[in-house]
Design a protein around this motif. Structure first.
Motif, PDB file in Angstrom:
ATOM      1  N   GLY A   1     146.639  86.793  71.987  1.00 59.92           N
ATOM      2  CA  GLY A   1     145.931  86.095  73.047  1.00 59.92           C
ATOM      3  C   GLY A   1     145.763  84.624  72.740  1.00 59.92           C
ATOM      4  O   GLY A   1     145.885  84.184  71.597  1.00 59.92           O
ATOM      5  N   HIS A   2     145.490  83.861  73.790  1.00 60.94           N
ATOM      6  CA  HIS A   2     145.280  82.422  73.668  1.00 60.94           C
ATOM      7  C   HIS A   2     143.872  82.069  74.113  1.00 60.94           C
ATOM      8  O   HIS A   2     143.377  82.578  75.123  1.00 60.94           O
ATOM      9  CB  HIS A   2     146.293  81.671  74.539  1.00 60.94           C
ATOM     10  N   SER A   3     143.182  81.222  73.348  1.00 59.47           N
ATOM     11  CA  SER A   3     141.879  80.701  73.713  1.00 59.47           C
ATOM     12  C   SER A   3     140.869  81.835  73.905  1.00 59.47           C
ATOM     13  O   SER A   3     140.554  82.546  72.959  1.00 59.47           O
ATOM     14  CB  SER A   3     142.010  79.841  74.975  1.00 59.47           C
ATOM     15  N   PHE A   4     140.373  82.042  75.113  1.00 63.48           N
ATOM     16  CA  PHE A   4     139.433  83.135  75.367  1.00 63.48           C
ATOM     17  C   PHE A   4     140.137  84.485  75.191  1.00 63.48           C
ATOM     18  O   PHE A   4     139.512  85.485  74.836  1.00 63.48           O
ATOM     19  CB  PHE A   4     138.873  83.003  76.784  1.00 63.48           C
ATOM     20  N   GLY A   5     141.455  84.501  75.408  1.00 72.87           N
ATOM     21  CA  GLY A   5     142.226  85.713  75.140  1.00 72.87           C
ATOM     22  C   GLY A   5     142.252  86.040  73.664  1.00 72.87           C
ATOM     23  O   GLY A   5     142.220  87.208  73.271  1.00 72.87           O
TER      24      GLY A   5
ATOM     25  N   TYR B   1     146.159  82.577  69.201  1.00 71.77           N
ATOM     26  CA  TYR B   1     146.632  81.240  69.530  1.00 71.77           C
ATOM     27  C   TYR B   1     145.449  80.374  69.963  1.00 71.77           C
ATOM     28  O   TYR B   1     144.828  80.616  70.996  1.00 71.77           O
ATOM     29  CB  TYR B   1     147.661  81.294  70.660  1.00 71.77           C
ATOM     30  N   ASP B   2     145.133  79.367  69.162  1.00 72.76           N
ATOM     31  CA  ASP B   2     144.100  78.377  69.473  1.00 72.76           C
ATOM     32  C   ASP B   2     142.834  79.032  70.028  1.00 72.76           C
ATOM     33  O   ASP B   2     142.393  78.747  71.149  1.00 72.76           O
ATOM     34  CB  ASP B   2     144.645  77.358  70.468  1.00 72.76           C
ATOM     35  N   ILE B   3     142.264  79.901  69.236  1.00 76.06           N
ATOM     36  CA  ILE B   3     141.109  80.681  69.677  1.00 76.06           C
ATOM     37  C   ILE B   3     139.939  79.786  70.064  1.00 76.06           C
ATOM     38  O   ILE B   3     139.655  78.779  69.419  1.00 76.06           O
ATOM     39  CB  ILE B   3     140.686  81.677  68.576  1.00 76.06           C
ATOM     40  N   TRP B   4     139.283  80.147  71.165  1.00 73.55           N
ATOM     41  CA  TRP B   4     138.021  79.518  71.546  1.00 73.55           C
ATOM     42  C   TRP B   4     136.931  80.309  70.837  1.00 73.55           C
ATOM     43  O   TRP B   4     136.501  81.359  71.282  1.00 73.55           O
ATOM     44  CB  TRP B   4     137.854  79.552  73.066  1.00 73.55           C
ATOM     45  N   GLY B   5     136.508  79.779  69.707  1.00 70.16           N
ATOM     46  CA  GLY B   5     135.605  80.528  68.844  1.00 70.16           C
ATOM     47  C   GLY B   5     134.271  80.845  69.470  1.00 70.16           C
ATOM     48  O   GLY B   5     133.665  81.891  69.201  1.00 70.16           O
ATOM     49  N   ALA B   6     133.771  79.953  70.351  1.00 72.15           N
ATOM     50  CA  ALA B   6     132.466  80.180  70.967  1.00 72.15           C
ATOM     51  C   ALA B   6     132.485  81.394  71.890  1.00 72.15           C
ATOM     52  O   ALA B   6     131.425  81.904  72.260  1.00 72.15           O
ATOM     53  CB  ALA B   6     132.025  78.940  71.734  1.00 72.15           C
ATOM     54  N   GLY B   7     133.684  81.853  72.270  1.00 71.06           N
ATOM     55  CA  GLY B   7     133.780  83.026  73.127  1.00 71.06           C
ATOM     56  C   GLY B   7     133.692  84.330  72.366  1.00 71.06           C
ATOM     57  O   GLY B   7     133.667  85.412  72.979  1.00 71.06           O
ATOM     58  N   THR B   8     133.620  84.263  71.036  1.00 71.40           N
ATOM     59  CA  THR B   8     133.510  85.469  70.225  1.00 71.40           C
ATOM     60  C   THR B   8     132.043  85.771  69.936  1.00 71.40           C
ATOM     61  O   THR B   8     131.165  84.923  70.111  1.00 71.40           O
ATOM     62  CB  THR B   8     134.250  85.315  68.889  1.00 71.40           C
ATOM     63  N   THR B   9     131.814  86.972  69.485  1.00 70.75           N
ATOM     64  CA  THR B   9     130.475  87.351  69.030  1.00 70.75           C
ATOM     65  C   THR B   9     130.542  87.661  67.547  1.00 70.75           C
ATOM     66  O   THR B   9     131.563  88.178  67.062  1.00 70.75           O
ATOM     67  CB  THR B   9     129.961  88.594  69.786  1.00 70.75           C
TER      68      THR B   9
ATOM     69  N   TRP C   1     137.510  69.881  66.181  1.00 68.12           N
ATOM     70  CA  TRP C   1     136.271  70.481  66.682  1.00 68.12           C
ATOM     71  C   TRP C   1     135.684  71.281  65.526  1.00 68.12           C
ATOM     72  O   TRP C   1     136.075  72.416  65.280  1.00 68.12           O
ATOM     73  CB  TRP C   1     136.596  71.365  67.871  1.00 68.12           C
ATOM     74  N   PRO C   2     134.762  70.699  64.749  1.00 70.09           N
ATOM     75  CA  PRO C   2     134.344  71.299  63.474  1.00 70.09           C
ATOM     76  C   PRO C   2     133.775  72.705  63.611  1.00 70.09           C
ATOM     77  O   PRO C   2     134.107  73.580  62.817  1.00 70.09           O
ATOM     78  CB  PRO C   2     133.302  70.322  62.935  1.00 70.09           C
ATOM     79  N   GLN C   3     132.914  72.935  64.621  1.00 67.86           N
ATOM     80  CA  GLN C   3     132.329  74.274  64.756  1.00 67.86           C
ATOM     81  C   GLN C   3     133.403  75.318  65.025  1.00 67.86           C
ATOM     82  O   GLN C   3     133.343  76.434  64.512  1.00 67.86           O
ATOM     83  CB  GLN C   3     131.291  74.294  65.894  1.00 67.86           C
ATOM     84  N   ASN C   4     134.396  74.933  65.809  1.00 65.27           N
ATOM     85  CA  ASN C   4     135.448  75.891  66.139  1.00 65.27           C
ATOM     86  C   ASN C   4     136.312  76.190  64.918  1.00 65.27           C
ATOM     87  O   ASN C   4     136.650  77.341  64.642  1.00 65.27           O
ATOM     88  CB  ASN C   4     136.322  75.348  67.273  1.00 65.27           C
ATOM     89  N   PHE C   5     136.669  75.146  64.176  1.00 69.57           N
ATOM     90  CA  PHE C   5     137.517  75.360  63.006  1.00 69.57           C
ATOM     91  C   PHE C   5     136.804  76.211  61.965  1.00 69.57           C
ATOM     92  O   PHE C   5     137.407  77.094  61.341  1.00 69.57           O
ATOM     93  CB  PHE C   5     137.923  74.013  62.401  1.00 69.57           C
ATOM     94  N   GLU C   6     135.517  75.963  61.779  1.00 65.91           N
ATOM     95  CA  GLU C   6     134.761  76.754  60.808  1.00 65.91           C
ATOM     96  C   GLU C   6     134.688  78.219  61.224  1.00 65.91           C
ATOM     97  O   GLU C   6     134.738  79.114  60.379  1.00 65.91           O
ATOM     98  CB  GLU C   6     133.356  76.168  60.668  1.00 65.91           C
TER      99      GLU C   6
ATOM    100  N   TRP D   1     136.327  62.930  73.370  1.00 67.06           N
ATOM    101  CA  TRP D   1     137.540  63.675  73.724  1.00 67.06           C
ATOM    102  C   TRP D   1     137.869  64.775  72.722  1.00 67.06           C
ATOM    103  O   TRP D   1     138.990  65.266  72.702  1.00 67.06           O
ATOM    104  CB  TRP D   1     138.722  62.718  73.840  1.00 67.06           C
ATOM    105  N   VAL D   2     136.907  65.159  71.897  1.00 66.38           N
ATOM    106  CA  VAL D   2     137.158  66.213  70.913  1.00 66.38           C
ATOM    107  C   VAL D   2     137.620  67.491  71.617  1.00 66.38           C
ATOM    108  O   VAL D   2     137.027  67.918  72.611  1.00 66.38           O
ATOM    109  CB  VAL D   2     135.892  66.499  70.085  1.00 66.38           C
ATOM    110  N   ALA D   3     138.677  68.079  71.107  1.00 64.61           N
ATOM    111  CA  ALA D   3     139.288  69.321  71.596  1.00 64.61           C
ATOM    112  C   ALA D   3     140.064  69.131  72.884  1.00 64.61           C
ATOM    113  O   ALA D   3     140.849  70.005  73.257  1.00 64.61           O
ATOM    114  CB  ALA D   3     138.249  70.427  71.790  1.00 64.61           C
ATOM    115  N   ALA D   4     139.894  67.988  73.560  1.00 58.85           N
ATOM    116  CA  ALA D   4     140.563  67.778  74.839  1.00 58.85           C
ATOM    117  C   ALA D   4     141.900  67.066  74.673  1.00 58.85           C
ATOM    118  O   ALA D   4     142.884  67.423  75.328  1.00 58.85           O
ATOM    119  CB  ALA D   4     139.668  66.985  75.787  1.00 58.85           C
ATOM    120  N   ARG D   5     141.947  66.052  73.799  1.00 62.29           N
ATOM    121  CA  ARG D   5     143.193  65.316  73.640  1.00 62.29           C
ATOM    122  C   ARG D   5     143.249  64.682  72.255  1.00 62.29           C
ATOM    123  O   ARG D   5     142.278  64.718  71.497  1.00 62.29           O
ATOM    124  CB  ARG D   5     143.344  64.252  74.717  1.00 62.29           C
TER     125      ARG D   5
END
Length: 626
Positions: free
Chosen positions: A357-361, A384-392, A418-423, A533-537
């Motif tokens: 999955g990608h991001s929220f996937g 693929y490029d997980i959106w970490g905030a979407g996990t529990t 995006w430090p929180q996401n990478f961590e 523009w963190v995480a956007a570009r």
């Protein structure tokens, strides 16, 4: 955010772009739709040795229900009523009727029907309204480079790279591996799209997997995470609107009952529409996103149940229930016409399934991996490029609610800043590596890529991604890197019987490169943007030249590298942050090879049975998850 020292590594050119990037794989066009004539946009053809075909299926859910208490317009917002999917699979060149040279054979639309309405859905999601219509106008003519309902491949592909053999490899039958069956059984991949995605938004990734010998089931989620989707209902009987309203699982209005379908648009959190942004003051809407993940997992269970039917020789039963036929919203008149279901029986594996999955996937995949009691047939995950905030987070006091399967996490460079996401991604890797069930896990970043580099959007609109998002990597090369790393990962973690199907990919040893810890990467190699523009570009040097001509920018820097005598290296394109030891991989393979036959026997008993399945247990050997 980690600190970045300014010292240079070996062979660093200090330019900030991707100077040593290799050329993308050869993707010769097969017809006028694959050439860059206006007003259409074309998707690149697939590079594996198999031609690719697709099937489009929507069937009523076996276990329809609603999720969460969330309502919109006084009605349940998260409802499971039908499941919609596109299946990408290796096709056969041996059937003359469906030969790759037959340009008249039908191909599935990329944007989907009705096209104007779908473009409006994207406009609403992106906040630009009807201005999205002219942007998507060229893509309205785009079709997938795959044939609809073509026969599934019945032969082993040659073990050669198409870069060496060209398109000839796609019309050549290879010899079977020693001890293998005459007809290959393909590994199965379940794919989950991200926010704003659909089942065709990642057709290049899914089609590439299929061209190398995988069956990919890409689910379209009806959880309000996509731009727009249409939920059809049977005219009468099981699955009709009246039945759903009567049992309290749905609450349709008179207009929906009259027309026979629902429209599900992107759901924005109330009073917090930008909850996905890194700088959102209110943070993520955990209630909405948690409910969406639960609905997504239920949809994937339903999709897997459909695959079980097809595998068990009951494909015609699926076709009889299919709602993507003439007369239903968003459907093609072709439906599943021409599919020989007898040839599908036992042609792919139901065990050792890969979830991707990608991001929220990718967040959805993470939660599935943590529920191996519920998804026992899934043995590996690709994020693929997980959106970490979407996990529990893993449940406290529940030691089994954790990742115990191999995972590959591939970051875009934009998300690295995006430090929180990478961590959080790092924590997932640690979770998979934790004893006593240590599994192989890799974490890598693709230089010069942005969040949508793993979707079709970067391939269809490369200039938009370059000029506005500062994507530096060639989008086709980025696709190659994603697929090659994924195929290499699967060759490490799948049982030999499954991995031997894929014999033609060019192993670049991306997962064997020297480690590049984030805090040791020179600042001159980074494209870190401002906090806004963190995480956007990304941010690049000499931006004025980049805006004038990205291709000229690449050529100038390539000449500089050649003059300096610099040879391309894998690290030019990939930063590998974490990889397992050979001992961990070897231990995993010993475990999975030993349990392979046992797991196949247990895969049915690990899935809950629906009431319908219980009634037909003796007649139906395949158990369907609820």
């Amino acid at each position: 955010m980690p600190s970045f020292p300014g010292g240079l590594q070996k062979n660093d050119t200090s330019t900030g772009e991707v100077p040593g990037a290799k050329a993308p794989k050869i993707r010769p066009p097969r017809g006028w739709r694959d050439t860059p004539f206006l007003p259409s946009r074309s998707l690149p053809t697939y590079t594996g040795p198999y031609p690719v075909a697709t099937m489009e299926i929507e069937v009523p859910a076996k276990n329809p229900r609603s999720f969460s208490h969330i309502k919109r317009e006084h009605r349940h917002a998260l409802r499971l009523e039908t499941v919609l999917m596109t299946i990408y699979y290796p096709s056969s060149h041996l059937d003359e009727k469906h030969a790759p040279e037959d340009k008249k054979h039908s191909r599935q639309l990329w944007l989907g029907r009705p096209r104007i309405s779908m473009a409006k859905g994207y406009g609403r999601f992106a906040g630009v309204g009807d201005l999205a219509i002219p942007l998507f106008l060229p893509a309205m003519f785009t079709k997938l480079p795959a044939y609809r309902n073509a026969p599934v491949a019945s032969y082993w592909a040659p073990s050669v790279d198409t870069k060496d053999e060209g398109t000839k490899a796609k019309t050549t039958q290879g010899s079977k591996p020693e001890g293998a069956s005459d007809e290959p059984r393909f590994p199965l991949i379940l794919f989950s799209h991200g926010l704003g995605g659909t089942r065709t938004m990642y057709s290049s990734v899914c089609g590439e997997f299929a061209s190398y010998g995988f069956v990919v089931c890409a689910v379209e989620h009806r959880d309000g995470s996509g731009p727009r989707t249409y939920v059809n209902h049977t005219k009468s009987g099981s699955g009709c609107m009246a039945e759903g309203d009567m049992d309290g699982q749905a609450d349709h209005n008179d207009e929906e009952r009259r027309r026979g379908y629902d429209v599900v648009d992107y759901i924005f959190p109330k009073d917090n529409p930008l909850d996905t942004a890194p700088n959102s003051e209110k943070g993520v809407d955990a209630v909405l996103r948690g409910g969406q993940v639960e609905l997504r997992m239920a949809e994937i269970e339903e999709a897997y149940a459909v695959m079980c039917e097809i595998h068990g020789g009951k494909g015609q039963n699926v076709a009889d229930r299919n709602l993507r036929i003439a007369g239903y919203k968003g459907s093609s008149s072709h439906g599943l016409e021409g599919v020989d279901w007898d040839k599908w029986e036992d042609r792919f594996h139901l065990k050792n399934v890969t979830a991707c999955g990608h991001s929220f996937g990718a967040a959805t995949v993470t939660e599935m991996l943590r529920h191996d009691d519920r998804f026992g047939y899934i043995s590996a995950g690709i994020l693929y490029d997980i959106w970490g905030a979407g996990t529990t987070p893993p449940e406290e006091g529940a030691p089994h609610h954790r990742i115990r399967s191999p995972i590959l996490a591939v970051n875009s460079e934009a998300f690295v800043y995006w430090p929180q996401n990478f961590e959080l991604v790092e924590s997932l890797i640690q979770e998979a590596q934790a004893e006593p069930d240590c599994s192989p896990a890799w974490l890598m970043t693709l230089r010069g890529t942005v969040h949508i580099s793993q979707s079709d959007f970067s391939l269809l609109y490369p200039n938009v991604c370059s000029v506005f998002l500062k994507m530096v990597a060639n989008p086709r090369r980025a696709l190659d890197l994603n697929i090659n790393a994924s195929l290499e990962f699967l060759s490490h973690v799948l049982p030999t019987e499954l991995a031997q199907v894929n014999r033609a990919y060019k192993n670049e040893n991306l997962l064997e490169t020297e480690l590049s810890p984030l805090d040791r990467i020179p600042s001159t190699m980074l494209h870190r943007p401002s906090d806004k523009w963190v995480a956007a570009r990304l941010k690049i040097k000499h931006e004025w030249l980049w805006r004038l001509s990205p291709s000229t920018f690449h050529k100038v820097n390539k000449r500089r590298a050649e003059k300096a005598g610099r040879q391309p290296e894998t690290g030019d394109e990939v930063w590998l942050h974490v990889k397992p030891t050979p001992e961990v991989i070897e231990r995993h393979m010993e475990k999975i090879e030993g349990r392979a036959s046992l797991k196949e026997d247990k895969v049915e008993s690990a899935m809950p049975m629906t009431a319908d399945a219980k009634e037909h247990e003796e007649a139906e050997p395949v158990v369907l998850p609820g």
